[in-house]
Design a protein around this motif. Structure first.
Motif, PDB file in Angstrom:
ATOM      1  N   TRP A   1       6.657  11.087   1.340  1.00 49.77           N
ATOM      2  CA  TRP A   1       6.733  10.792   2.776  1.00 49.77           C
ATOM      3  C   TRP A   1       6.251  11.985   3.598  1.00 49.77           C
ATOM      4  N   ILE A   2       6.497  13.190   3.084  1.00 52.35           N
ATOM      5  CA  ILE A   2       6.039  14.401   3.786  1.00 52.35           C
ATOM      6  C   ILE A   2       4.518  14.414   3.847  1.00 52.35           C
ATOM      7  N   LYS A   3       3.892  14.047   2.740  1.00 53.54           N
ATOM      8  CA  LYS A   3       2.425  14.005   2.677  1.00 53.54           C
ATOM      9  C   LYS A   3       1.861  12.936   3.612  1.00 53.54           C
ATOM     10  N   ILE A   4       2.509  11.758   3.625  1.00 56.42           N
ATOM     11  CA  ILE A   4       2.054  10.676   4.513  1.00 56.42           C
ATOM     12  C   ILE A   4       2.184  11.106   5.966  1.00 56.42           C
ATOM     13  N   GLN A   5       3.298  11.781   6.296  1.00 57.83           N
ATOM     14  CA  GLN A   5       3.505  12.259   7.659  1.00 57.83           C
ATOM     15  C   GLN A   5       2.407  13.232   8.076  1.00 57.83           C
ATOM     16  N   GLU A   6       2.089  14.190   7.202  1.00 61.34           N
ATOM     17  CA  GLU A   6       1.034  15.164   7.508  1.00 61.34           C
ATOM     18  C   GLU A   6      -0.314  14.471   7.681  1.00 61.34           C
ATOM     19  N   PHE A   7      -0.561  13.487   6.826  1.00 65.71           N
ATOM     20  CA  PHE A   7      -1.844  12.771   6.866  1.00 65.71           C
ATOM     21  C   PHE A   7      -2.006  11.998   8.184  1.00 65.71           C
TER      22      PHE A   7
ATOM     23  N   LEU B   1       0.831  -1.208   0.000  1.00 63.37           N
ATOM     24  CA  LEU B   1       0.000   0.000   0.000  1.00 63.37           C
ATOM     25  C   LEU B   1       0.865   1.258   0.000  1.00 63.37           C
ATOM     26  N   VAL B   2       1.855   1.319   0.883  1.00 62.74           N
ATOM     27  CA  VAL B   2       2.722   2.500   0.993  1.00 62.74           C
ATOM     28  C   VAL B   2       3.600   2.645  -0.241  1.00 62.74           C
ATOM     29  N   GLU B   3       4.082   1.530  -0.770  1.00 66.54           N
ATOM     30  CA  GLU B   3       4.907   1.574  -1.982  1.00 66.54           C
ATOM     31  C   GLU B   3       4.122   2.164  -3.151  1.00 66.54           C
ATOM     32  N   GLY B   4       2.821   1.832  -3.213  1.00 64.05           N
ATOM     33  CA  GLY B   4       1.974   2.394  -4.269  1.00 64.05           C
ATOM     34  C   GLY B   4       1.724   3.882  -4.087  1.00 64.05           C
ATOM     35  N   ILE B   5       1.722   4.350  -2.831  1.00 65.04           N
ATOM     36  CA  ILE B   5       1.522   5.777  -2.559  1.00 65.04           C
ATOM     37  C   ILE B   5       2.784   6.574  -2.877  1.00 65.04           C
ATOM     38  N   VAL B   6       3.934   6.059  -2.450  1.00 65.86           N
ATOM     39  CA  VAL B   6       5.197   6.791  -2.607  1.00 65.86           C
ATOM     40  C   VAL B   6       5.661   6.801  -4.060  1.00 65.86           C
ATOM     41  N   GLU B   7       5.590   5.650  -4.740  1.00 63.05           N
ATOM     42  CA  GLU B   7       5.960   5.543  -6.162  1.00 63.05           C
ATOM     43  C   GLU B   7       7.339   6.134  -6.454  1.00 63.05           C
ATOM     44  N   ASN B   8       8.323   5.778  -5.646  1.00 60.50           N
ATOM     45  CA  ASN B   8       9.718   6.216  -5.812  1.00 60.50           C
ATOM     46  C   ASN B   8       9.919   7.719  -5.655  1.00 60.50           C
TER      47      ASN B   8
END
Length: 556
Positions: free
Chosen positions: A88-94, A76-83
C-alpha cells in the motif's frame, strides 16, 4: 523497465478503447457489454501502470454500465498487493507522485473535486477500495474528504488507508485519521489491525505527529485476550512478513500468556519464525521447553537444527549424545562439523574412525554424508578406501567422493579427476574440474588438448577450456592460442572466453613479460590461428599482438 511506470502495448490499446470507443454504441446493453469486455482484459493483464487510468475512468462518470469497473479495480489492486500490506505504501507513492497532468486521459483523476467524491456510494468492498485509493490523491482537500468518508464507513477494510493517513503531511487529515482509528479499536476490526501490523510499525517509526496515546492503545488492544484468536491466525498467515511481525508482538506478551502462541509458532512453515522462538524463548528457559528443543533438533532447516543441537548439548550432554552421533551423518556440512566439534573432546578415538567403520555398512541415504564426513576428518590413506566410490552408479555419490578425495590426497588422483572431467553429468564434470584446477601442469597440456578435440558434450568442452586457462600463465596462453584452431565451433567459443580471461588476469591485473623467442612464437600462433579460422567479431581485437606483449597500463 519498471513495471509501475511502463505500459505495455496491449495496455495502451485497452486504455485507448476505454476512453475512445471505437464502435457506435446504440443502447445501454451494447454499451455495458463493450466495457465489460475491456474490464475483463484489464483483470487478466494486472499491470500496475494501468491503475491511474482505471481510476480516472471510474471517477469521470458513475453511470451504472461503468460500475463493473469497480470489480476490475479490485482485482487489479488485489494482484498488486498480494496479501502484503506494505505494498500500500508503494501504491500511495505511485499515485501521489507519478501522474502526469499533460495526459488528458488522467483528467478524471487529476482534476477530481471533493464534491465529486461524496456523490459515490461506498457500501461494497470494491467501492471502499476506490475511496481508499482516493485518499492517496495529491490534493489535500480530496484526501480530507476521502478520510471523512472512511471515518463514517462501517467496513473493516478501511484500516490500512487510515494508518497511512496518520502520517499525512497535512495536520487536519492526520487528526481525522487519528479519530477514525481510535473509534475502530474494537473486536470486529482486530483482524485488519493484525494484517496491517507492518503498516503500524511503519507509522510508529515515521509518524509526523507522535500520537503516543493512540500507539499505546493500539499496542494494549493487540495484546488483549479479545484479540488472541486473531493473533494466532496471523502467525499462521500466508504473508510471511506479517507472520514474523505477529511473532515479535507475541514475544512481548507476559510469560504466562505467550505459551499457546509459542507452541503454535514452533509448527510454522517459516524457518525465520521458528528461529525467532528458539533465540528469544528456549535459550532463556531450556528446561521448560525441553521437549520442543528435542523436536527442533530434527528440524528440516539446518541452521535451526544446528542451534537446537548446541543448546541441547549445553543443557544435557549425556542426553544429547545420541542426537550428536546422528548428526555426524547429517546431509548439512555445518551440522556435521558442529557434531564433530562437540564429540572431539568427549571421545577418545578420532572421529574419522566412526566414518571408517560406518562406510561399508552405510545405507543409501547416509552414504554421501559418511563419505563427506570421512573427507572432513580422515587422513591421506583413507583416499584409497573412497576411490572405489568414484564409479558408484549415483552421480551425487561420485561428486561427493571427488570432493572428499580432493581434501585428503588430491595429487595421487589427478589422472582420475581429469578422466571425470569428461563425465556425462554436468555437476560431476564441474566438481572434477574444480578438484584438478590447481593441479594441472605443463605435462598435462597435450592430454587436455586431446580431450578437448574428442569432447562431444558442451559442458565438457567448457570445463576443459577452463583447465587450459589454469595452466602456468605462459603455457596457458600458448595452449589457448593453439586451441583456437579447433574445428569445433562451441569449443572455440569457450577457448576465446578463457583467452579474454587470461588477458584480464595476466595483462591488466598482473603483467607477464616475454622473451624475444616467446614473442615470435606467439606472433606465429596468432597468424596461424587467423589463417585457419576466422575469429569472432567480439574477439578480433585479441589478434593485436601488442595486447599480449605490452602492459595495458603504464607501470607506476
Amino acid at each position: 523497465m519498471n513495471k509501475w511506470y511502463h505500459l505495455s502495448d496491449e495496455s495502451e490499446k485497452l486504455i485507448e478503447k476505454l476512453f475512445t470507443p471505437q464502435v457506435e454504441i446504440g443502447n445501454i446493453y451494447t454499451k455495458q457489454h463493450y466495457f465489460d469486455g475491456i474490464f475483463n482484459e484489464i483483470k487478466i493483464i494486472k499491470e500496475p501502470a494501468i491503475l491511474p487510468y482505471l481510476l480516472s475512468f471510474i471517477l469521470q462518470d458513475s453511470s451504472v454500465f461503468k460500475r463493473s469497473g469497480y470489480e476490475a479495480l479490485y482485482t487489479l489492486v488485489e494482484g498488486i498487493v498480494e496479501n502484503d500490506h506494505r505494498k500500500w505504501i508503494k501504491i500511495q507513492e505511485f499515485l501521489h507522485s507519478s501522474i502526469h497532468y499533460s495526459d488528458e486521459k488522467l483528467s478524471g483523476w487529476n482534476e477530481v473535486k471533493p464534491e465529486k467524491i461524496t456523490q459515490f456510494a461506498y457500501h461494497t468492498k470494491e467501492e471502499v477500495l476506490l475511496l481508499g485509493l482516493v485518499s492517496f490523491h495529491r490534493n489535500g482537500y480530496v484526501r480530507e474528504a476521502a478520510v471523512k468518508l472512511l471515518h463514517e464507513s462501517k467496513h473493516t477494510d478501511v484500516v490500512p488507508f487510515l494508518l497511512l493517513r496518520l502520517n499525512d503531511h497535512v495536520s487536519p487529515i492526520r487528526f481525522q485519521a487519528y479519530k477514525a482509528l481510535k473509534k475502530r479499536l474494537t473486536k470486529n476490526h482486530a483482524h485488519m489491525f493484525f494484517q496491517s501490523l507492518l503498516l503500524i510499525n511503519h507509522v510508529h517509526e515515521f509518524s509526523r505527529d507522535k500520537y503516543t496515546v493512540l500507539q499505546a492503545e493500539i499496542n494494549s488492544y493487540l495484546h488483549s485476550l479479545d484479540c488472541r484468536p486473531e493473533l494466532l491466525t496471523c502467525i499462521t498467515s500466508s504473508d510471511i512478513h506479517n507472520s514474523r511481525a505477529c511473532v515479535d508482538l507475541a514475544l512481548s506478551l507476559s510469560e504466562t500468556q505467550r505459551d499457546e502462541v509459542i507452541s503454535l509458532a514452533i509448527q510454522s512453515s517459516d524457518a525465520e519464525v521458528r528461529k525467532k522462538i528458539l533465540h528469544n524463548v528456549m535459550v532463556i528457559n531450556p528446561k521448560k521447553w525441553f521437549k520442543e528443543i528435542v523436536m527442533m533438533v530434527e528440524d528440516r532447516n539446518s541452521s535451526i537444527k544446528q542451534e537446537a543441537l548446541l543448546l541441547l548439548w549445553q543443557y544435557d550432554p549425556e542426553f544429547c549424545k545420541p542426537y550428536v552421533m546422528g548428526a555426524l551423518v547429517d546431509s548439512s556440512t555445518s551440522v556435521r562439523r558442529l557434531a564433530q566439534f562437540l564429540l572431539r573432546e568427549k571421545t577418545e578415538q578420532p572421529i574419522s574412525a566412526f566414518y571408517r567403520q560406518k562406510l561399508p555398512h552405510a545405507n543409501h541415504n547416509e552414504l554421501s554424508s559418511v563419505i563427506a564426513g570421512l573427507g572432513e576428518t580422515g587422513e591421506a590413506r583413507d583416499a584409497e578406501q573412497l576411490a572405489a566410490y568414484l564409479h558408484y552408479p549415483v552421480f551425487k555419490i561420485q561428486r561427493v567422493t571427488i570432493q572428499a578425495i580432493e581434501r585428503l590426497h588430491a595429487d595421487a588422483y589427478k589422472s582420475l579427476f581429469l578422466e571425470k572431467v569428461e563425465h556425462t553429468s554436468k555437476k560431476v564434470s564441474r566438481t572434477a574440474k574444480e578438484a584438478v584446477f590447481k593441479l594441472v601442469t605443463p605435462e598435462d597440456k597435450e592430454l587436455l588438448k586431446q580431450q578437448l578435440a574428442q569432447a562431444t558434450m558442451s559442458h565438457v568442452k567448457k570445463n576443459i577450456a577452463e583447465l587450459l586457462y589454469a595452466l602456468p600463465r605462459k603455457t596457458s596462453l600458448r595452449t589457448l592460442l593453439e586451441a583456437t584452431m579447433s574445428t569445433d565451433k562451441i569449443a572455440r567459443n569457450y577457448v576465446f572466453q578463457q583467452l579474454k580471461r587470461w588477458l584480464t588476469q595476466w595483462q591488466q591485473t598482473f603483467f607477464t613479460s616475454f622473451s624475444v623467442d616467446e614473442m615470435d612464437e606467439i606472433r606465429e600462433l596468432i597468424t596461424m590461428s587467423q589463417q585457419q579460422k576466422s575469429w569472432p567479431k567480439s574477439c578480433k581485437h585479441l589478434a593485436n599482438e601488442k595486447i599480449f606483449l605490452k602492459p595495458m597500463h603504464p607501470k607506476r
